[in-house]
Motif scaffolding. Sequence first.
Motif, PDB file in Angstrom:
ATOM      1  N   ARG A   1      43.570  25.609  52.071  1.00 58.53           N
ATOM      2  CA  ARG A   1      42.994  25.206  53.354  1.00 58.53           C
ATOM      3  C   ARG A   1      43.040  26.372  54.354  1.00 58.53           C
ATOM      4  NH1 ARG A   1      45.435  20.193  52.137  1.00 58.53           N
ATOM      5  NH2 ARG A   1      47.356  20.755  53.217  1.00 58.53           N
ATOM      6  N   ASP A   2      44.182  27.069  54.377  1.00 56.05           N
ATOM      7  CA  ASP A   2      44.316  28.207  55.298  1.00 56.05           C
ATOM      8  C   ASP A   2      43.306  29.300  54.964  1.00 56.05           C
ATOM      9  OD1 ASP A   2      46.394  26.886  56.499  1.00 56.05           O
ATOM     10  OD2 ASP A   2      47.984  28.001  55.436  1.00 56.05           O
ATOM     11  N   PHE A   3      43.088  29.532  53.667  1.00 55.15           N
ATOM     12  CA  PHE A   3      42.133  30.555  53.261  1.00 55.15           C
ATOM     13  C   PHE A   3      40.722  30.202  53.743  1.00 55.15           C
ATOM     14  CE2 PHE A   3      38.795  31.756  50.270  1.00 55.15           C
ATOM     15  CZ  PHE A   3      38.852  33.152  50.379  1.00 55.15           C
ATOM     16  N   LEU A   4      40.323  28.951  53.535  1.00 56.72           N
ATOM     17  CA  LEU A   4      38.982  28.538  53.925  1.00 56.72           C
ATOM     18  C   LEU A   4      38.794  28.625  55.435  1.00 56.72           C
ATOM     19  CD1 LEU A   4      38.397  25.488  51.547  1.00 56.72           C
ATOM     20  CD2 LEU A   4      37.436  27.785  51.356  1.00 56.72           C
TER      21      LEU A   4
ATOM     22  N   GLN B   1      46.927  36.353  37.471  1.00 58.83           N
ATOM     23  CA  GLN B   1      48.040  37.250  37.777  1.00 58.83           C
ATOM     24  C   GLN B   1      47.645  38.418  38.678  1.00 58.83           C
ATOM     25  OE1 GLN B   1      49.344  37.481  33.314  1.00 58.83           O
ATOM     26  NE2 GLN B   1      51.079  38.130  34.549  1.00 58.83           N
ATOM     27  N   TYR B   2      48.656  39.223  38.979  1.00 61.89           N
ATOM     28  CA  TYR B   2      48.502  40.480  39.729  1.00 61.89           C
ATOM     29  C   TYR B   2      48.055  40.241  41.172  1.00 61.89           C
ATOM     30  CZ  TYR B   2      48.341  41.742  34.789  1.00 61.89           C
ATOM     31  OH  TYR B   2      48.587  41.826  33.456  1.00 61.89           O
ATOM     32  N   MET B   3      48.554  39.152  41.781  1.00 60.79           N
ATOM     33  CA  MET B   3      48.268  38.862  43.172  1.00 60.79           C
ATOM     34  C   MET B   3      49.435  39.338  44.046  1.00 60.79           C
ATOM     35  SD  MET B   3      45.389  37.417  42.815  1.00 60.79           S
ATOM     36  CE  MET B   3      45.020  37.940  41.161  1.00 60.79           C
ATOM     37  N   GLU B   4      49.126  40.074  45.091  1.00 59.37           N
ATOM     38  CA  GLU B   4      50.180  40.501  46.008  1.00 59.37           C
ATOM     39  C   GLU B   4      50.565  39.376  46.955  1.00 59.37           C
ATOM     40  OE1 GLU B   4      49.129  44.092  47.984  1.00 59.37           O
ATOM     41  OE2 GLU B   4      48.850  45.234  46.121  1.00 59.37           O
ATOM     42  N   THR B   5      49.618  38.490  47.234  1.00 60.46           N
ATOM     43  CA  THR B   5      49.883  37.327  48.086  1.00 60.46           C
ATOM     44  C   THR B   5      49.126  36.123  47.529  1.00 60.46           C
ATOM     45  OG1 THR B   5      47.972  37.703  49.531  1.00 60.46           O
ATOM     46  CG2 THR B   5      50.044  38.823  50.127  1.00 60.46           C
ATOM     47  N   GLU B   6      49.523  34.924  47.943  1.00 58.01           N
ATOM     48  CA  GLU B   6      48.808  33.719  47.531  1.00 58.01           C
ATOM     49  C   GLU B   6      47.382  33.745  48.049  1.00 58.01           C
ATOM     50  OE1 GLU B   6      48.764  28.918  48.392  1.00 58.01           O
ATOM     51  OE2 GLU B   6      50.671  29.987  48.561  1.00 58.01           O
ATOM     52  N   GLN B   7      47.186  34.277  49.263  1.00 60.37           N
ATOM     53  CA  GLN B   7      45.844  34.334  49.837  1.00 60.37           C
ATOM     54  C   GLN B   7      44.915  35.216  49.013  1.00 60.37           C
ATOM     55  OE1 GLN B   7      44.645  32.455  52.731  1.00 60.37           O
ATOM     56  NE2 GLN B   7      46.399  31.440  51.805  1.00 60.37           N
ATOM     57  N   GLN B   8      45.461  36.282  48.426  1.00 60.21           N
ATOM     58  CA  GLN B   8      44.645  37.115  47.545  1.00 60.21           C
ATOM     59  C   GLN B   8      44.191  36.313  46.334  1.00 60.21           C
ATOM     60  OE1 GLN B   8      46.533  40.683  46.017  1.00 60.21           O
ATOM     61  NE2 GLN B   8      44.815  41.132  44.661  1.00 60.21           N
ATOM     62  N   GLY B   9      45.096  35.465  45.827  1.00 55.24           N
ATOM     63  CA  GLY B   9      44.749  34.618  44.694  1.00 55.24           C
ATOM     64  C   GLY B   9      43.602  33.678  45.024  1.00 55.24           C
ATOM     65  N   TRP B  10      43.692  33.031  46.195  1.00 57.55           N
ATOM     66  CA  TRP B  10      42.620  32.123  46.596  1.00 57.55           C
ATOM     67  C   TRP B  10      41.306  32.879  46.782  1.00 57.55           C
ATOM     68  CZ3 TRP B  10      43.563  27.557  45.251  1.00 57.55           C
ATOM     69  CH2 TRP B  10      44.803  26.959  45.444  1.00 57.55           C
ATOM     70  N   LYS B  11      41.375  34.086  47.335  1.00 57.70           N
ATOM     71  CA  LYS B  11      40.164  34.878  47.549  1.00 57.70           C
ATOM     72  C   LYS B  11      39.492  35.227  46.223  1.00 57.70           C
ATOM     73  CE  LYS B  11      38.241  39.130  49.473  1.00 57.70           C
ATOM     74  NZ  LYS B  11      37.390  39.327  48.269  1.00 57.70           N
TER      75      LYS B  11
END
Length: 258
Positions: free
Chosen positions: A251-254, A220-230
């Motif tokens: 894939r986009d994060f990597l 939880q507590y992710m402002e964006t999906e990319q933050q979650g992946w990070k």
Amino acid sequence: MLGRKQSVRNNEDWKNALDHIEETVPKKELDSLVKKTVKDIKEKCKGKKAAYAWSAGKDSLVLGEICEKAGIDQSVLVKCNLEYPAFIAWIEQNKPSGLEIINTGQDMEWLKKHPDMLFPDKSNKAAQWFHIVQHRGQARYYKEHQLEILLLGRRKADGNYVGKDNIYTNSAGITRYSPLAEWRHEDILAYIHYYDVKLPPIYDWEKGYLCGTHPWPARQYMETEQQGWKEVYDIDKTIVENAAQHFDGARDFLKAIK
């Protein structure tokens, strides 16, 4: 003093409270609370077939030790196939002797069919993870073992429902009892400190005390999906690398970090 879990947004507040817990909760005060809780458990569970739910989170670690003191040595942990490998490895090395592990089976294919369950941004959506995994597995364990009462680590300080006198029976006939309901966050931390309770690695990870135990997509507590992946990548990059075979976001994060 720490407030409700939902209002404590700084993970460092929890660590700082643990570091200075002797100034807040004297051992004598904690021991009195432990003695009272053990007595309550014995009274409510006398003559009943009981077990406790163990998640390896801080509350359930304390619950487990107190239940064992009260003579309840059977327990259940419910997981799925979307857990952090390091967390599962810790469980295998530190689980109670009477623990049974139930796997409810949610995996990457399931997550692809339920994309709204990935890094939920609302508390009610995050709570669905508990219904889908923990509650379902607990119900199965309860019926298979013909229990009369299941003890949980729920506390009012977390905003959890505990029922009248900290016990309730749901529509499926499952009776849940929360003996730690009145415990403050500081009481839990004091027990961990004074009784030298070993914590799983999640509490050393970012937002460890805020997120608690959870499958990685329930973070939880992710402002964006990319933050979650990070954040998941920083914990275990292999999770994101595997997820990239299924999710565009991974894939986009990597690609972005190369």
